[in-house]
Scaffold this motif. Structure first.
Motif, mmCIF file in Angstrom:
data_model
loop_
_atom_site.group_PDB
_atom_site.id
_atom_site.type_symbol
_atom_site.label_atom_id
_atom_site.label_comp_id
_atom_site.label_asym_id
_atom_site.label_seq_id
_atom_site.Cartn_x
_atom_site.Cartn_y
_atom_site.Cartn_z
ATOM 1 N N UNK A 44 0.822 -1.207 0.000
ATOM 2 C CA UNK A 44 0.000 0.000 0.000
ATOM 3 C C UNK A 44 0.859 1.261 0.000
ATOM 4 N N UNK A 45 0.272 2.338 -0.455
ATOM 5 C CA UNK A 45 0.876 3.662 -0.349
ATOM 6 C C UNK A 45 -0.033 4.520 0.518
ATOM 7 N N UNK A 46 0.541 5.161 1.516
ATOM 8 C CA UNK A 46 -0.240 5.965 2.453
ATOM 9 C C UNK A 46 0.330 7.377 2.494
ATOM 10 N N UNK A 47 -0.527 8.352 2.217
ATOM 11 C CA UNK A 47 -0.157 9.762 2.293
ATOM 12 C C UNK A 47 -0.863 10.387 3.492
ATOM 13 N N UNK A 48 -0.114 11.045 4.347
ATOM 14 C CA UNK A 48 -0.701 11.695 5.517
ATOM 15 C C UNK A 48 -1.151 13.102 5.133
#
Length: 228
Positions: A44-48
């Motif tokens: 997964x790719x997670x952007x805050x």
């Protein structure tokens, strides 16, 4: 503080201490099996997203690109300028044939607590009806009881991107509250296999509060609802 809030972090810390940080991945799997917590999902790719303006702009951009369906659930969805922007964007996509589903917590969005009393809030059917007429399916969560409540803040677009975190939909997240200050909630933008779990979680909530059946891609049970 509830005991569970102390014991779970303590159990995690002890577990990692015995396993060793070098074996982090296997430790997480073992911890999941021992505690019943969801297993980690890789790839997964997670952007805050650190503030409401960043979150709202990012989600509205993805909504504008939706081709198949939009799912959203929220605890507080106030009748103000930012909610109108979201409903306008959803209404436009619905008119173009995109399926749109919105779950709003009834107590969180239509009433407020003031001096320990429930006071009617500004979220009227008259306000929502034009968007429902355009094809936006709107469901109120638990209109009859006090508990449970819908506290998740989740959005999914086309099964490809999801947003999950602590921010509701209200101008208060942009302006703050006088004599209180700004909200410090954060949000995340997620792409990858974890979106499937969030999708399944939304489907379960939708089935609890709406008779409208989810069909097509948006109704597929893509995975276990391991993100709650």
């Amino acid at each position: 503080m509830k005991p569970g809030r102390i014991l779970l972090p303590l159990a995690c810390a002890l577990h990692f201490a015995f396993c060793g940080w070098a074996q982090e991945a296997s430790c997480l799997d073992s911890l999941s099996q021992n505690t019943g917590l969801p297993s980690p999902i890789e790839g997964n790719a997670v952007e805050i997203l650190y503030d409401a303006a960043q979150y709202y702009d990012s989600l509205l951009e993805d909504i504008g690109k939706a081709q198949d369906y939009i799912m959203m659930e929220c605890h507080i969805f106030r009748q103000d300028s930012i909610s109108t922007r979201f409903l306008d964007a959803m209404g436009r996509r619905a008119e173009e044939g995109v399926k749109v589903y919105l779950v709003i917590d009834y107590l969180g969005s239509t009433q407020r607590i003031e001096e320990h009393k429930l006071i009617p809030n500004q979220l009227s059917r008259k306000y929502l009806k034009p968007y429902m007429d355009k094809g936006v399916c709107i469901a109120m969560y638990n209109k009859r009881g006090l508990f449970p409540r819908e506290h998740r803040k989740l959005a999914i677009v086309d099964g490809k991107v999801a947003y999950v975190g602590g921010m509701n939909v209200t101008d208060l997240y942009l302006k703050g509250i006088e004599d209180v200050g700004e909200f410090r909630d954060k949000h995340t933008r997620v792409t990858g296999p974890a979106v499937d779990s969030l999708h399944t979680g939304f489907c379960r909530i939708w089935s609890e509060c709406s008779e409208v059946e989810l069909t097509g891609r948006e109704g597929l049970p893509l995975g276990d609802a391991s993100c709650r």
